[in-house]
Enzyme design. Structure first.
Site, PDB file in Angstrom:
ATOM      1  N   GLY A 153      41.914 -16.635  14.593  1.00  0.00           N
ATOM      2  CA  GLY A 153      42.368 -17.703  15.483  1.00  0.00           C
ATOM      3  C   GLY A 153      43.808 -17.487  15.908  1.00  0.00           C
ATOM      4  O   GLY A 153      44.365 -16.389  15.787  1.00  0.00           O
ATOM      5  N   ASN A 178      35.382  -8.441  17.787  1.00  0.00           N
ATOM      6  CA  ASN A 178      34.908  -9.148  18.973  1.00  0.00           C
ATOM      7  C   ASN A 178      35.851 -10.246  19.436  1.00  0.00           C
ATOM      8  O   ASN A 178      36.275 -10.274  20.593  1.00  0.00           O
ATOM      9  CB  ASN A 178      33.523  -9.770  18.692  1.00  0.00           C
ATOM     10  CG  ASN A 178      32.429  -8.726  18.626  1.00  0.00           C
ATOM     11  OD1 ASN A 178      32.618  -7.592  19.025  1.00  0.00           O
ATOM     12  ND2 ASN A 178      31.287  -9.118  18.102  1.00  0.00           N
ATOM     13  N   THR A 206      35.812  -2.673  13.549  1.00  0.00           N
ATOM     14  CA  THR A 206      34.661  -3.303  12.919  1.00  0.00           C
ATOM     15  C   THR A 206      34.094  -2.349  11.888  1.00  0.00           C
ATOM     16  O   THR A 206      33.649  -1.248  12.222  1.00  0.00           O
ATOM     17  CB  THR A 206      33.567  -3.699  13.921  1.00  0.00           C
ATOM     18  OG1 THR A 206      32.364  -4.001  13.210  1.00  0.00           O
ATOM     19  CG2 THR A 206      33.291  -2.583  14.921  1.00  0.00           C
ATOM     20  N   ASP A 208      31.485  -2.606  10.465  1.00  0.00           N
ATOM     21  CA  ASP A 208      30.021  -2.548  10.592  1.00  0.00           C
ATOM     22  C   ASP A 208      29.528  -1.438  11.513  1.00  0.00           C
ATOM     23  O   ASP A 208      28.323  -1.193  11.596  1.00  0.00           O
ATOM     24  CB  ASP A 208      29.477  -3.880  11.111  1.00  0.00           C
ATOM     25  CG  ASP A 208      29.722  -5.033  10.152  1.00  0.00           C
ATOM     26  OD1 ASP A 208      29.992  -4.753   8.964  1.00  0.00           O
ATOM     27  OD2 ASP A 208      29.651  -6.197  10.573  1.00  0.00           O
ATOM     28  N   GLY A 252      27.638  -6.319   7.175  1.00  0.00           N
ATOM     29  CA  GLY A 252      26.717  -6.080   8.289  1.00  0.00           C
ATOM     30  C   GLY A 252      26.198  -7.387   8.843  1.00  0.00           C
ATOM     31  O   GLY A 252      25.104  -7.822   8.510  1.00  0.00           O
ATOM     32  N   ARG A 253      26.993  -8.028   9.694  1.00  0.00           N
ATOM     33  CA  ARG A 253      26.609  -9.332  10.242  1.00  0.00           C
ATOM     34  C   ARG A 253      25.391  -9.225  11.162  1.00  0.00           C
ATOM     35  O   ARG A 253      24.431  -9.978  11.037  1.00  0.00           O
ATOM     36  CB  ARG A 253      27.769  -9.951  11.024  1.00  0.00           C
ATOM     37  CG  ARG A 253      28.970 -10.331  10.192  1.00  0.00           C
ATOM     38  CD  ARG A 253      30.030 -10.987  11.060  1.00  0.00           C
ATOM     39  NE  ARG A 253      29.508 -12.157  11.738  1.00  0.00           N
ATOM     40  CZ  ARG A 253      29.453 -13.373  11.214  1.00  0.00           C
ATOM     41  NH1 ARG A 253      29.910 -13.581   9.997  1.00  0.00           N
ATOM     42  NH2 ARG A 253      28.963 -14.389  11.895  1.00  0.00           N
ATOM     43  N   ILE A 361      35.605  -3.290  -1.012  1.00  0.00           N
ATOM     44  CA  ILE A 361      35.435  -2.237  -0.011  1.00  0.00           C
ATOM     45  C   ILE A 361      36.423  -2.419   1.136  1.00  0.00           C
ATOM     46  O   ILE A 361      37.066  -1.464   1.586  1.00  0.00           O
ATOM     47  CB  ILE A 361      33.987  -2.226   0.518  1.00  0.00           C
ATOM     48  CG1 ILE A 361      33.018  -1.788  -0.587  1.00  0.00           C
ATOM     49  CG2 ILE A 361      33.859  -1.304   1.732  1.00  0.00           C
ATOM     50  CD1 ILE A 361      31.555  -1.896  -0.204  1.00  0.00           C
ATOM     51  N   ARG A 362      36.569  -3.643   1.616  1.00  0.00           N
ATOM     52  CA  ARG A 362      37.456  -3.890   2.758  1.00  0.00           C
ATOM     53  C   ARG A 362      38.903  -3.549   2.446  1.00  0.00           C
ATOM     54  O   ARG A 362      39.678  -3.194   3.339  1.00  0.00           O
ATOM     55  CB  ARG A 362      37.378  -5.358   3.187  1.00  0.00           C
ATOM     56  CG  ARG A 362      36.040  -5.775   3.701  1.00  0.00           C
ATOM     57  CD  ARG A 362      36.070  -7.105   4.422  1.00  0.00           C
ATOM     58  NE  ARG A 362      37.118  -8.015   4.015  1.00  0.00           N
ATOM     59  CZ  ARG A 362      37.429  -9.125   4.691  1.00  0.00           C
ATOM     60  NH1 ARG A 362      36.761  -9.432   5.783  1.00  0.00           N
ATOM     61  NH2 ARG A 362      38.383  -9.928   4.273  1.00  0.00           N
TER      62      ARG A 362
END
Length: 408
Positions: A153, A178, A206, A208, A252-253, A361-362
């Protein structure tokens, strides 16, 4: 139209000017293009076919080739560049920051700053911009996370551009996904509306690996590699227990690339659940029935599930996070609970272990493969800004570096 400048030599070695293209073919022409799709599908029934009509008509699609230009649209000494990282953490953020700063300095830029904690840093009076230089960023790639911090935001687009004008920022490098890129595009459009000579360039972030047209996004290789640790732990726990079941939830959204690649690489996964493939837990063809079969035949089982898989099985909240993403239900915990319940009801012992390594992981530093990808993305983001492009993002398609966006 913006004025173009020939590059100003930054060392005495090139005091007479840089070699021309006739002598050194190191520059990219503004007319260079990269073909996006390289397969002409003869039939919509061909594996992986992407067709726009029943006849599967071949349509050529081209994008700008990324790289350094001989003529540039900014005088380096007049540039104030800013870097901002938004959204969640991802391995490689520091690597991209580092390479953007180093490349800017090679161009001769002296004023480089980092905006702290995402777009929030443009409006929060308690947050000051961070001066950046090669000395500051030299070793930041050795650690995970983001030197600048992240958040979701932020203030309105108009307020952000107001702050940019006040601070004299005429190059903005945005690292995010995104929502972040939607914000970057809005900033670009607002700058155009105000007729400001500002380059806004995105670097897609991303973990993902789910961006259309891009071969690979940074952080993905590291995520797959680190996921092996969790999968191996789940396998050992399941294999060592009587009727052991190991469940691992990975990122993995909307796309299950991490779960799928990690499962294939490990060779230890019995069931891989991803958002692209619907499944049922109960019933004769459900996941739980297959788990019972695995317990009976193998004595243990390991399941890997992407966070966005099986959302139809969970109660929807309709809530969204600060980035505008739908808040997902926890499919990993749901499968864990349903597995325990199922085996208890059928009177079969099951030792269920659940592992969610998402934040571990992140927070990792990028591995060698991602480090190289981050380096070329950071370099070419700067090349794109100096080419005078704005409203673009940089990536790799068909093994070529490209700019996707308005290129205006």
């Amino acid at each position: 139209f913006w004025t173009t400048f020939y590059r100003t030599p930054v060392s005495e070695e090139f005091a007479g000017g840089y070699p021309s293209d006739e002598e050194w073919h190191g520059y990219i022409s503004n007319s260079d293009r990269v073909l996006l799709k390289t397969i002409n599908f003869a039939s919509p029934n061909s594996a992986g076919a992407v067709c726009i009509d029943p006849a599967c008509t071949w349509v050529e699609q081209w994008v700008h080739r990324a790289g350094p230009r001989e003529k540039i649209y900014f005088k380096p000494e007049e540039v104030k560049a800013a870097i901002v990282t938004c959204g969640g953490l991802c391995p490689g953020l520091n690597d991209v920051i580092r390479q953007v700063v180093i490349t800017l300095e090679i161009y001769g830029v002296k004023s480089i700053v980092g905006i702290p904690f995402g777009y929030r840093g443009f409006s929060d009076s308690d947050l000051s911009e961070m001066p950046l230089s090669r000395k500051v960023v030299q070793n930041i790639h050795l650690s995970g996370g983001s030197l600048l911090g992240v958040s979701r935001g932020g203030p309105s687009v108009s307020d952000i551009v107001d702050r940019m004008q006040e601070k004299g920022i005429n190059m903005l490098f945005v690292l995010g996904g995104n929502g972040t890129h939607a914000g970057a595009n809005a900033i670009h459009e607002e700058c155009r509306k105000r007729k400001l000579k500002v380059a806004v360039v995105g670097v897609p972030k991303t973990i993902d690996n789910d961006i259309l047209l891009m071969d690979k996004t940074f952080g993905f290789d590291t995520a797959v590699e680190e996921a092996q640790r969790a999968i191996n732990s789940a396998y050992i726990e399941a294999h060592s227990a009587y009727h052991g079941v190991g469940i691992v939830k990975l990122m993995g959204r909307d796309s299950g690339f991490i779960a799928m690649h990690a499962s294939l690489a490990s060779g230890q996964i019995d069931i891989c659940l991803i958002p692209e493939v619907p499944f049922e837990l109960h019933g004769p063809h459900g996941v739980l029935t297959h788990l019972k079969y695995l317990i009976e035949t193998k004595g243990s089982a390991v399941v890997c599930v992407a966070e966005g898989a099986g959302q139809n099985l969970l109660q929807k909240t309709n809530a969204k996070d600060a980035s505008g993403n739908i808040v997902l239900g926890d499919i990993g915990v749901h499968i864990q609970q349903e597995t325990k319940k199922y085996f208890r009801e059928i009177g079969v012992h099951a030792d269920v272990k659940y592992i969610d390594p998402t934040y571990m992981i992140r927070a990792c530093r990028a591995n060698a493969s991602d480090g190289i990808l981050c380096a070329v993305l950071g370099q070419n983001a700067v090349h794109g800004a100096f080419a005078g492009y704005s409203g673009i993002t940089v990536g790799i398609c068909n093994n070529h570096l490209i700019y996707v966006g308005s290129c205006t």
